[in-house]
Scaffold this motif. Structure first.
Motif, PDB file in Angstrom:
ATOM      1  N   LEU A  52       0.826  -1.206   0.000  1.00 34.76           N
ATOM      2  CA  LEU A  52       0.000   0.000   0.000  1.00 34.76           C
ATOM      3  C   LEU A  52       0.859   1.254   0.000  1.00 34.76           C
ATOM      4  O   LEU A  52       0.553   2.224  -0.696  1.00 34.76           O
ATOM      5  CB  LEU A  52      -0.927   0.018   1.213  1.00 34.76           C
ATOM      6  N   SER A  53       1.931   1.227   0.762  1.00 33.96           N
ATOM      7  CA  SER A  53       2.837   2.365   0.801  1.00 33.96           C
ATOM      8  C   SER A  53       3.449   2.619  -0.575  1.00 33.96           C
ATOM      9  O   SER A  53       3.520   3.764  -1.037  1.00 33.96           O
ATOM     10  CB  SER A  53       3.940   2.120   1.834  1.00 33.96           C
ATOM     11  N   ALA A  54       3.863   1.559  -1.248  1.00 29.30           N
ATOM     12  CA  ALA A  54       4.457   1.700  -2.590  1.00 29.30           C
ATOM     13  C   ALA A  54       3.426   2.230  -3.591  1.00 29.30           C
ATOM     14  O   ALA A  54       3.747   3.088  -4.425  1.00 29.30           O
ATOM     15  CB  ALA A  54       5.005   0.359  -3.057  1.00 29.30           C
ATOM     16  N   ILE A  55       2.194   1.749  -3.500  1.00 30.72           N
ATOM     17  CA  ILE A  55       1.147   2.209  -4.422  1.00 30.72           C
ATOM     18  C   ILE A  55       0.817   3.668  -4.140  1.00 30.72           C
ATOM     19  O   ILE A  55       0.666   4.472  -5.064  1.00 30.72           O
ATOM     20  CB  ILE A  55      -0.107   1.311  -4.319  1.00 30.72           C
ATOM     21  N   CYS A  56       0.710   4.015  -2.866  1.00 30.94           N
ATOM     22  CA  CYS A  56       0.436   5.415  -2.505  1.00 30.94           C
ATOM     23  C   CYS A  56       1.552   6.333  -2.998  1.00 30.94           C
ATOM     24  O   CYS A  56       1.285   7.418  -3.526  1.00 30.94           O
ATOM     25  CB  CYS A  56       0.260   5.559  -0.993  1.00 30.94           C
ATOM     26  N   ASP A  57       2.799   5.901  -2.841  1.00 34.05           N
ATOM     27  CA  ASP A  57       3.926   6.693  -3.346  1.00 34.05           C
ATOM     28  C   ASP A  57       3.820   6.861  -4.854  1.00 34.05           C
ATOM     29  O   ASP A  57       4.029   7.955  -5.386  1.00 34.05           O
ATOM     30  CB  ASP A  57       5.267   6.044  -2.986  1.00 34.05           C
ATOM     31  N   ALA A  58       3.486   5.786  -5.546  1.00 35.35           N
ATOM     32  CA  ALA A  58       3.366   5.835  -7.005  1.00 35.35           C
ATOM     33  C   ALA A  58       2.227   6.771  -7.437  1.00 35.35           C
ATOM     34  O   ALA A  58       2.320   7.437  -8.457  1.00 35.35           O
ATOM     35  CB  ALA A  58       3.137   4.431  -7.569  1.00 35.35           C
ATOM     36  N   LEU A  59       1.167   6.820  -6.636  1.00 33.23           N
ATOM     37  CA  LEU A  59       0.024   7.683  -6.944  1.00 33.23           C
ATOM     38  C   LEU A  59       0.183   9.089  -6.365  1.00 33.23           C
ATOM     39  O   LEU A  59      -0.661   9.954  -6.593  1.00 33.23           O
ATOM     40  CB  LEU A  59      -1.273   7.064  -6.402  1.00 33.23           C
ATOM     41  N   ASP A  60       1.260   9.298  -5.595  1.00 33.61           N
ATOM     42  CA  ASP A  60       1.500  10.569  -4.911  1.00 33.61           C
ATOM     43  C   ASP A  60       0.304  10.942  -4.027  1.00 33.61           C
ATOM     44  O   ASP A  60      -0.210  12.060  -4.072  1.00 33.61           O
ATOM     45  CB  ASP A  60       1.816  11.682  -5.911  1.00 33.61           C
ATOM     46  N   VAL A  61      -0.148   9.957  -3.257  1.00 37.22           N
ATOM     47  CA  VAL A  61      -1.267  10.119  -2.333  1.00 37.22           C
ATOM     48  C   VAL A  61      -0.804   9.669  -0.957  1.00 37.22           C
ATOM     49  O   VAL A  61      -0.133   8.638  -0.841  1.00 37.22           O
ATOM     50  CB  VAL A  61      -2.476   9.244  -2.777  1.00 37.22           C
ATOM     51  N   ARG A  62      -1.115  10.431   0.050  1.00 37.91           N
ATOM     52  CA  ARG A  62      -0.765  10.027   1.407  1.00 37.91           C
ATOM     53  C   ARG A  62      -1.593   8.812   1.806  1.00 37.91           C
ATOM     54  O   ARG A  62      -2.780   8.738   1.486  1.00 37.91           O
ATOM     55  CB  ARG A  62      -1.029  11.145   2.397  1.00 37.91           C
ATOM     56  N   MET A  63      -0.968   7.900   2.517  1.00 35.42           N
ATOM     57  CA  MET A  63      -1.693   6.715   2.954  1.00 35.42           C
ATOM     58  C   MET A  63      -2.851   7.120   3.874  1.00 35.42           C
ATOM     59  O   MET A  63      -3.912   6.506   3.841  1.00 35.42           O
ATOM     60  CB  MET A  63      -0.786   5.696   3.641  1.00 35.42           C
ATOM     61  N   SER A  64      -2.652   8.162   4.666  1.00 40.47           N
ATOM     62  CA  SER A  64      -3.730   8.616   5.556  1.00 40.47           C
ATOM     63  C   SER A  64      -4.930   9.094   4.745  1.00 40.47           C
ATOM     64  O   SER A  64      -6.082   8.862   5.137  1.00 40.47           O
ATOM     65  CB  SER A  64      -3.244   9.728   6.486  1.00 40.47           C
ATOM     66  N   GLU A  65      -4.694   9.740   3.606  1.00 38.82           N
ATOM     67  CA  GLU A  65      -5.797  10.171   2.734  1.00 38.82           C
ATOM     68  C   GLU A  65      -6.522   8.957   2.156  1.00 38.82           C
ATOM     69  O   GLU A  65      -7.751   8.928   2.093  1.00 38.82           O
ATOM     70  CB  GLU A  65      -5.276  11.045   1.594  1.00 38.82           C
ATOM     71  N   LEU A  66      -5.746   7.985   1.729  1.00 38.15           N
ATOM     72  CA  LEU A  66      -6.325   6.757   1.194  1.00 38.15           C
ATOM     73  C   LEU A  66      -7.180   6.078   2.250  1.00 38.15           C
ATOM     74  O   LEU A  66      -8.334   5.709   1.996  1.00 38.15           O
ATOM     75  CB  LEU A  66      -5.216   5.807   0.728  1.00 38.15           C
TER      76      LEU A  66
END
Length: 124
Positions: A52-66
């Motif tokens: 999830l962290s890698a996907i969030c980084d790739a999407l430039d989205v904070r994990m907390s937002e997700l």
């Protein structure tokens, strides 16, 4: 039954699509196989926190937002499930709701404050 992996996958897919990006682009940026990312988005695979962290980084989205968006989706799904089982209004919320009638006031001048979990506004 509400499955967290499906809600998470739906939110990830929407995030990716909002950016106009393909599965291939995100899978390459996140360094995860295209097939596995597709399965995560479809709710068929449980994503680890590292993934999830890698996907969030790739999407430039904070994990907390997700997670916040997933939490909102989960709350709505729980309310819908509860409403279906309890004649439309969840039992814990039912006592908080009352009937309000407003006449002679332009609709743009009406403000309704109520618990966010149980608000249905219907124009008469």
């Amino acid at each position: 039954m509400i499955l967290l992996r499906r809600l998470l996958g739906d939110v990830l897919r929407r995030q990716r699509q909002r950016q106009g990006r393909t599965l291939r682009e995100v899978s390459s940026s996140a360094r995860v196989s295209l097939g596995y990312l597709s399965e995560v988005e479809r709710g068929q695979k449980e994503a680890s926190s590292e993934l999830l962290s890698a996907i969030c980084d790739a999407l430039d989205v904070r994990m907390s937002e997700l997670m916040r968006e997933v939490s909102d989706e989960l709350a709505l799904a729980e309310l819908a499930q509860s409403a279906a089982a309890n004649d439309g209004v969840p039992a814990p919320v039912r006592p908080m709701l009352g009937s309000v009638s407003v006449t002679g006031v332009p609709p743009e001048r009406v403000t309704i404050k109520a618990p966010a979990e149980a608000v249905d506004v219907v124009a008469a």
